[in-house]
Design an enzyme around this catalytic site. Structure first.
Site, PDB file in Angstrom:
ATOM      1  N   ARG A  51       0.651  -1.218  -0.130  1.00  0.00           N
ATOM      2  CA  ARG A  51       0.124   0.041  -0.088  1.00  0.00           C
ATOM      3  C   ARG A  51       0.693   1.129  -0.040  1.00  0.00           C
ATOM      4  O   ARG A  51       0.538   2.118  -0.903  1.00  0.00           O
ATOM      5  CB  ARG A  51      -0.878  -0.070   1.255  1.00  0.00           C
ATOM      6  CG  ARG A  51      -2.121  -0.700   1.243  1.00  0.00           C
ATOM      7  CD  ARG A  51      -2.551  -1.247   2.524  1.00  0.00           C
ATOM      8  NE  ARG A  51      -1.634  -2.140   2.848  1.00  0.00           N
ATOM      9  CZ  ARG A  51      -1.573  -3.581   2.362  1.00  0.00           C
ATOM     10  NH1 ARG A  51      -2.812  -3.917   1.741  1.00  0.00           N
ATOM     11  NH2 ARG A  51      -0.460  -4.241   2.622  1.00  0.00           N
ATOM     12  N   THR A  52       1.700   1.362   0.998  1.00  0.00           N
ATOM     13  CA  THR A  52       2.498   2.588   1.142  1.00  0.00           C
ATOM     14  C   THR A  52       3.251   3.108  -0.023  1.00  0.00           C
ATOM     15  O   THR A  52       3.095   4.137  -0.652  1.00  0.00           O
ATOM     16  CB  THR A  52       3.559   2.620   2.326  1.00  0.00           C
ATOM     17  OG1 THR A  52       2.775   2.316   3.610  1.00  0.00           O
ATOM     18  CG2 THR A  52       4.079   3.981   2.519  1.00  0.00           C
ATOM     19  N   LYS A  80      25.958  -3.936  -1.442  1.00  0.00           N
ATOM     20  CA  LYS A  80      27.594  -4.110  -1.531  1.00  0.00           C
ATOM     21  C   LYS A  80      28.088  -3.379  -0.270  1.00  0.00           C
ATOM     22  O   LYS A  80      29.446  -3.216  -0.401  1.00  0.00           O
ATOM     23  CB  LYS A  80      28.022  -3.435  -2.841  1.00  0.00           C
ATOM     24  CG  LYS A  80      27.234  -3.981  -3.971  1.00  0.00           C
ATOM     25  CD  LYS A  80      27.754  -2.908  -5.332  1.00  0.00           C
ATOM     26  CE  LYS A  80      26.786  -3.368  -6.396  1.00  0.00           C
ATOM     27  NZ  LYS A  80      26.804  -2.261  -7.462  1.00  0.00           N
ATOM     28  N   ARG A 101      11.246   3.567   3.561  1.00  0.00           N
ATOM     29  CA  ARG A 101      10.972   2.961   4.321  1.00  0.00           C
ATOM     30  C   ARG A 101      12.316   2.005   4.756  1.00  0.00           C
ATOM     31  O   ARG A 101      12.877   1.598   4.110  1.00  0.00           O
ATOM     32  CB  ARG A 101       9.815   1.884   4.167  1.00  0.00           C
ATOM     33  CG  ARG A 101       9.519   0.562   4.908  1.00  0.00           C
ATOM     34  CD  ARG A 101       8.426  -0.068   4.582  1.00  0.00           C
ATOM     35  NE  ARG A 101       6.874   0.666   4.991  1.00  0.00           N
ATOM     36  CZ  ARG A 101       5.922   0.112   5.005  1.00  0.00           C
ATOM     37  NH1 ARG A 101       5.621  -1.176   4.559  1.00  0.00           N
ATOM     38  NH2 ARG A 101       4.872   0.703   5.005  1.00  0.00           N
ATOM     39  N   HIS A 129       4.867   5.853  11.596  1.00  0.00           N
ATOM     40  CA  HIS A 129       4.576   5.650  10.278  1.00  0.00           C
ATOM     41  C   HIS A 129       3.424   6.922  10.187  1.00  0.00           C
ATOM     42  O   HIS A 129       2.170   6.627   9.874  1.00  0.00           O
ATOM     43  CB  HIS A 129       3.641   4.234  10.030  1.00  0.00           C
ATOM     44  CG  HIS A 129       3.367   3.707   8.664  1.00  0.00           C
ATOM     45  ND1 HIS A 129       3.783   4.649   7.460  1.00  0.00           N
ATOM     46  CD2 HIS A 129       3.051   2.530   8.010  1.00  0.00           C
ATOM     47  CE1 HIS A 129       3.258   4.159   6.582  1.00  0.00           C
ATOM     48  NE2 HIS A 129       2.789   2.645   6.734  1.00  0.00           N
TER      49      HIS A 129
END
Ligand code: CP
Length: 305
Positions: A51-52, A80, A101, A129
């Site tokens: 969703r986000t 890396k 995120r 959030h």
């Protein structure tokens, strides 16, 4: 460092929240607006999302901006050994806004402190959030006609649920009463109890999920047990299906009650609830697009007429 980022819902006052909700309402009326022409937004998702990420990307597309980024950190040079600092410095060479995120609590704050472009916290570990909370508040206002003096029952993983932590802070401007329903292992962290105590916000705590905690509620906010935060999967197994909302549990609920969930759900809401008019979680997720359009414009200094 850029002065405009959204890291914690506490960054926003009551007035800021209302301004975003008003702008989101305008986008809900008319989502397609060419306000981001010539702008590039980056979505850096070090953790999974449906969703986000997709609602942010839809928001940018509907604003006629461009999107770059990754949905899986395994495809980025972090594998890396590139540091978060270097990643942010690189991406800020390419994009006008960074939406990130990350599994580490505080990572978004750190990114915002070094980034020359605004950073949006799309979830940092169990911490915050904030854009979820803005879409939750938009949805609560849409369904209740007010944000003031509501009783909000929050059920499930109150320990690790970042959407819960942000929601408590976001609602704190509007005189809520909370019912917290969680097993002992997942109860609300002391930090948020203290927060409520300092703001004189009343709250009740329950370990059983019964009709009692639903009966007086205006909003029933269900949450998933956050499997990815457990270091011991045996502990997760003990609590994973601890609460399940069945349709008949809503029988004595208030007429205006709406069931919300930040999603994804696992088994905590039975599918027989989906057809109940009080179930509002899919509409809630849709509101994520309009709210995130509003957040993007706010951070980029774009006025929404
Ligand atoms: N609510 C939410 O954050 O959903 P995703 O994890 O799918 O983005």
């Amino acid at each position: 460092m850029h002065p405009k980022s959204l890291v914690n819902i506490d960054d926003y006052s009551r007035e800021d929240i209302f301004r975003i909700l008003q702008s989101a309402a305008r986008f809900k009326q008319q989502p397609d607006r060419a306000l981001l022409q010539g702008k590039v937004c980056a979505t850096l998702f070090f953790e999974p999302s449906t969703r986000t990420r997709l609602s942010f990307e839809t928001a940018v597309n509907r604003l006629r901006g461009r999107i770059i980024g990754f949905s899986d950190a395994a495809t980025s040079s972090s594998t890396k050994g590139e540091s978060l600092k270097d990643t942010i410095m690189m991406v800020s060479n390419y994009a006008d806004l960074i939406i990130m995120r990350h599994h580490l609590e505080g990572s978004a704050r750190y990114a915002s402190e070094i980034s020359p472009v605004p950073v949006v916290n799309a979830g940092d570990g169990s911490n915050q959030h904030p854009t979820q909370t803005l879409l939750d508040l938009f949805t609560i206002y849409e369904t209740q006609g007010t944000l003031e003096n509501l009783t909000v029952t929050i059920v499930g993983d109150l320990k690790y649920g970042r959407a819960v932590h942000s929601l408590i802070q976001g609602l704190s401007h509007f005189s809520p009463t909370f019912n917290f329903v969680a097993p002992e292992e997942l109860h609300i962290p002391d930090k948020y109890r203290t927060f409520c105590d300092e703001k004189k916000i009343p709250y009740n705590e329950y370990t059983d999920f019964t009709s009692e905690s639903i009966r007086n509620a205006d909003i029933l906010y269900m949450t998933r047990v956050q499997k990815e935060r457990f270091t011991d999967l045996m502990e997760y197994e003990k609590v994973k299906n601890v609460y399940v909302l069945h349709n008949d549990m809503l029988a004595d609920s208030k007429e205006n009650l709406r069931v919300l969930h930040p999603l994804p759900r696992v088994k905590e809401i039975c599918q027989d609830v989906d057809d109940n008019p009080k179930a509002y979680y899919f509409q809630q997720a849709r509101n994520g697009v309009y709210t995130r359009q509003a957040v993007i414009c706010e951070l980029m200094g774009i006025e929404v007429e």
